[in-house]
Design a protein around this motif. Structure first.
Motif, PDB file in Angstrom:
ATOM      1  N   LYS A 151       0.835  -1.196   0.000  1.00 35.23           N
ATOM      2  CA  LYS A 151       0.000   0.000   0.000  1.00 35.23           C
ATOM      3  C   LYS A 151       0.867   1.241   0.000  1.00 35.23           C
ATOM      4  CE  LYS A 151      -4.120  -1.697   2.223  1.00 35.23           C
ATOM      5  NZ  LYS A 151      -5.091  -1.462   3.250  1.00 35.23           N
ATOM      6  N   LYS A 152       0.430   2.225  -0.757  1.00 36.82           N
ATOM      7  CA  LYS A 152       1.128   3.505  -0.780  1.00 36.82           C
ATOM      8  C   LYS A 152       0.238   4.535  -0.109  1.00 36.82           C
ATOM      9  CE  LYS A 152       3.735   2.586  -4.921  1.00 36.82           C
ATOM     10  NZ  LYS A 152       4.143   3.011  -6.214  1.00 36.82           N
ATOM     11  N   GLY A 153       0.872   5.483   0.599  1.00 38.95           N
ATOM     12  CA  GLY A 153       0.110   6.540   1.265  1.00 38.95           C
ATOM     13  C   GLY A 153       0.859   7.012   2.498  1.00 38.95           C
ATOM     14  N   PHE A 154       0.202   7.895   3.214  1.00 39.51           N
ATOM     15  CA  PHE A 154       0.799   8.479   4.414  1.00 39.51           C
ATOM     16  C   PHE A 154       0.225   7.809   5.650  1.00 39.51           C
ATOM     17  CE2 PHE A 154       0.873  11.975   1.290  1.00 39.51           C
ATOM     18  CZ  PHE A 154       2.243  12.169   1.231  1.00 39.51           C
ATOM     19  N   THR A 155       1.069   7.671   6.654  1.00 42.04           N
ATOM     20  CA  THR A 155       0.591   7.131   7.924  1.00 42.04           C
ATOM     21  C   THR A 155      -0.006   8.267   8.734  1.00 42.04           C
ATOM     22  OG1 THR A 155       2.647   7.507   9.122  1.00 42.04           O
ATOM     23  CG2 THR A 155       2.437   5.415   7.912  1.00 42.04           C
ATOM     24  N   LEU A 198       0.996  12.433   8.884  1.00 45.66           N
ATOM     25  CA  LEU A 198       0.014  13.498   8.710  1.00 45.66           C
ATOM     26  C   LEU A 198      -0.024  14.429   9.923  1.00 45.66           C
ATOM     27  CD1 LEU A 198      -2.915  11.580   6.987  1.00 45.66           C
ATOM     28  CD2 LEU A 198      -1.395  13.261   5.959  1.00 45.66           C
ATOM     29  N   LEU A 199       0.025  13.875  11.127  1.00 47.10           N
ATOM     30  CA  LEU A 199       0.010  14.700  12.342  1.00 47.10           C
ATOM     31  C   LEU A 199       1.257  15.577  12.439  1.00 47.10           C
ATOM     32  CD1 LEU A 199      -1.471  12.205  14.958  1.00 47.10           C
ATOM     33  CD2 LEU A 199      -2.570  14.210  13.960  1.00 47.10           C
ATOM     34  N   VAL A 200       2.402  15.046  12.044  1.00 42.80           N
ATOM     35  CA  VAL A 200       3.639  15.833  12.055  1.00 42.80           C
ATOM     36  C   VAL A 200       3.526  17.004  11.071  1.00 42.80           C
ATOM     37  CG1 VAL A 200       6.093  15.783  11.441  1.00 42.80           C
ATOM     38  CG2 VAL A 200       5.125  13.980  12.880  1.00 42.80           C
ATOM     39  N   VAL A 201       3.008  16.770   9.893  1.00 38.54           N
ATOM     40  CA  VAL A 201       2.848  17.830   8.898  1.00 38.54           C
ATOM     41  C   VAL A 201       1.868  18.893   9.399  1.00 38.54           C
ATOM     42  CG1 VAL A 201       1.958  18.351   6.587  1.00 38.54           C
ATOM     43  CG2 VAL A 201       3.498  16.409   6.926  1.00 38.54           C
ATOM     44  N   ILE A 202       0.763  18.487   9.993  1.00 33.50           N
ATOM     45  CA  ILE A 202      -0.222  19.428  10.534  1.00 33.50           C
ATOM     46  C   ILE A 202       0.401  20.261  11.657  1.00 33.50           C
ATOM     47  CG2 ILE A 202      -2.386  19.592  11.823  1.00 33.50           C
ATOM     48  CD1 ILE A 202      -3.381  17.211  10.111  1.00 33.50           C
ATOM     49  N   ALA A 203       1.201  19.623  12.515  1.00 29.87           N
ATOM     50  CA  ALA A 203       1.861  20.351  13.608  1.00 29.87           C
ATOM     51  C   ALA A 203       2.841  21.387  13.060  1.00 29.87           C
ATOM     52  CB  ALA A 203       2.582  19.370  14.523  1.00 29.87           C
ATOM     53  N   ILE A 204       3.589  21.021  12.048  1.00 27.63           N
ATOM     54  CA  ILE A 204       4.545  21.969  11.444  1.00 27.63           C
ATOM     55  C   ILE A 204       3.801  23.146  10.820  1.00 27.63           C
ATOM     56  CG2 ILE A 204       6.204  22.250   9.553  1.00 27.63           C
ATOM     57  CD1 ILE A 204       7.154  19.373  10.194  1.00 27.63           C
TER      58      ILE A 204
END
Length: 134
Positions: free
Chosen positions: A2-6, A10-16
């Motif tokens: 499977k390809k995609g984000f864990t 996603l939470l790390v990107v939102i926090a940044i």
């Protein structure tokens, strides 16, 4: 496979993104306060010209500087820039002074202009009735 984000990624990107947005908002607020203070200082400095016109038209008296229509217009502009706080103005036959608190300072800073040509920023509030900047 499977390809995609864990979820963690996603939470790390939102926090940044949240941290960056917070930094931008702080800088925008600082810049907004600086612009408001520049407008307050400009308006009070413009009062010097108004006072001299009033002095000439009143036959050599500053007695009506703080009640003139031009001062009332300037006063409303200053109130709009400093959160509704009205500037102070005192006049007499031979002198006048006006001051307003500036935005975003603790302790409060004031900008003052007077009939001697003085224009200054101070933390000392001008005494009531005074026609000179500190």
């Amino acid at each position: 496979m499977k390809k995609g984000f864990t979820l963690i990624e996603l939470l790390v990107v939102i926090a940044i993104i949240g941290i960056l947005a917070g930094i931008v908002l702080i800088n925008v607020n600082r810049t907004r306060n600086t612009a408001r203070n520049a407008a307050i200082q400009s308006d009070l400095s413009q009062l010097r010209s108004v006072a001299e016109v009033e002095f000439d038209s009143a036959g050599g008296s500053y007695d009506n500087v703080c009640t003139s229509a031009d001062y009332n217009r300037i006063k409303e502009t200053i109130k709009a820039n400093n959160g509704g706080v009205e500037p102070s103005c005192n006049d007499s036959v031979d002198a006048w002074a006006a001051w307003s608190p500036l935005v975003g300072f603790s302790p409060t800073r004031y900008y003052c202009v007077d009939s001697t040509g003085k224009a200054t920023t101070t933390t000392a509030a001008r005494p009531a009735g005074s026609t000179q900047c500190p």
